[in-house]
Write an enzyme that holds these catalytic residues in place. Structure first.
Site, PDB file in Angstrom:
ATOM      1  CG  ASN A 105      -1.837  -1.199   1.239  1.00  0.00           C
ATOM      2  OD1 ASN A 105      -1.754  -2.006   2.158  1.00  0.00           O
ATOM      3  ND2 ASN A 105      -2.644  -1.367   0.205  1.00  0.00           N
ATOM      4  CB  VAL A 112       0.573   6.768   1.872  1.00  0.00           C
ATOM      5  CG1 VAL A 112      -0.155   5.921   2.909  1.00  0.00           C
ATOM      6  CG2 VAL A 112       2.017   7.005   2.286  1.00  0.00           C
ATOM      7  CB  CYS A 113      -2.869   3.171  -1.132  1.00  0.00           C
ATOM      8  SG  CYS A 113      -4.561   2.664  -1.432  1.00  0.00           S
ATOM      9  CG  LEU A 114      -4.844   5.354   5.458  1.00  0.00           C
ATOM     10  CD1 LEU A 114      -4.909   3.919   5.942  1.00  0.00           C
ATOM     11  CD2 LEU A 114      -4.058   6.206   6.450  1.00  0.00           C
ATOM     12  CG  LEU A 154      -0.485   3.029  -3.925  1.00  0.00           C
ATOM     13  CD1 LEU A 154       0.120   4.056  -2.989  1.00  0.00           C
ATOM     14  CD2 LEU A 154      -0.717   3.656  -5.285  1.00  0.00           C
TER      15      LEU A 154
END
Ligand SMILES: [Zn+2]
Ligand SMILES: [Zn+2]
Ligand SMILES: [Zn+2]
Lengths: 183, 111
Positions: A105, A112-114, A154
């Site tokens: 991620n 950052v994939c959040l 990601l």
């Protein structure tokens, strides 16, 4: 009394600062919100996290250090730069990972994939002005444990490797950790 | 409701004592703290009580009573309430209630 109010209303200073975005001496909405949120964030900081304000007068810019105490990234030192934009809390903080790591991620470039950091989401999991800095910190620290998500990666290579060979995945994570995240 | 009653008594007050306008106003201001009736709901967006002016309006130093009147409360169909100022900014980003994530539609507005 009423006349005085009428004058105040037409005060050019007041109407100017309202219609234009000139940085004024006045404290911004973001900064007002951050006074409480920054305090709350520090009081509720997870054991694995440390926050550093580069400039104690700028609450909208700080570094978060996460040292996970379990999982694949255990013991690594992962730094995140967090910038809170002027339009906060209508839009979420911007987060960049400063430490190179192997994570499904987080891209190797530091994106950052959040979910809670997404501005536009249709699932209701994205940013909302009800969220606070502490939620962002908890979300980021959970990326190293329970929020770890392999469905929408990601770093696809990392996600693929995890599904194929967890042992190899673990080895690759450790390689990166030793090379880039020792302190 | 309490506010209507108050309104009446005030009108009576004003009639008895027309010269004392300023006095009546001050009294009104104090009575405007009837938020105990509606509970101290906090706007989840700016974290100020919905019965007070929102953070933005406060920052624009709309301190007096008349200006505060512009900063109204909005209730959604989901029954969540926010400052109208705060909510109108948020729906531009995402037309959902930030508390329950339901599609936002206004049920009523006022104070
Ligand atoms: Zn508000
Ligand atoms: Zn307002
Ligand atoms: Zn709602």
């Amino acid at each position: 009394m009423i006349t005085l109010r009428g004058k105040l209303k037409k005060d050019p200073d007041v109407s100017n600062s309202k219609s234009q975005n000139i940085p004024s001496k006045r404290v911004s909405i973001r900064d007002k919100l951050l006074i409480k949120e920054a305090q709350e964030m520090e009081q509720t900081l997870p054991m694995t996290c440390q926050v550093t304000f580069n400039d104690p007068h700028c609450l909208y810019e700080f570094t978060l250090l996460i040292i996970p105490d379990e999982g694949y990234w255990c013991g690594g030192h992962f730094y995140f730069q967090i910038n809170v934009p002027e339009e906060y809390n209508m839009i979420p903080p911007r987060v960049k990972c400063l430490t190179k790591l192997w994570h499904p991620n987080i891209s190797e470039e530091g994106d950052v994939c959040l979910s809670i950091l997404r501005q536009n989401s249709v699932d209701g999991m994205g940013w909302a002005p009800t969220r606070k800095l502490k939620d962002v910190v908890w979300g980021l620290s959970s990326l190293f444990t329970d929020l770890l998500n392999f469905d929408d990666p990601l770093n696809r290579e990392a996600a693929d490797l995890f599904s194929k060979d967890k042992e190899l995945f673990g080895i690759k994570v450790k390689e990166y950790l030793i090379q880039f995240a020792k302190r | 409701m309490g506010d209507i009653e108050q309104d009446n008594s005030e009108r009576a007050d004003g009639e008895n004592n027309k010269a004392d306008k300023l006095f009546t106003l001050k009294k009104w201001n104090a009575v405007a703290m009837w938020s105990w009736d509606v509970e101290c709901d906090t706007c989840a967006i700016c974290r100020v009580q919905v019965m007070d002016a929102c953070l933005r309006c406060q920052a624009e130093s709309k301190k007096d009573f008349y200006e505060k009147q512009d900063c109204v409360v909005v209730w959604g169909e989901c029954n969540h309430s926010f400052h109208y100022c705060c909510m109108s900014l948020w729906v531009k980003q995402n037309n959902r209630c930030p508390l329950c994530q339901q599609e936002w539609s206004i049920q009523r507005m006022g104070k």
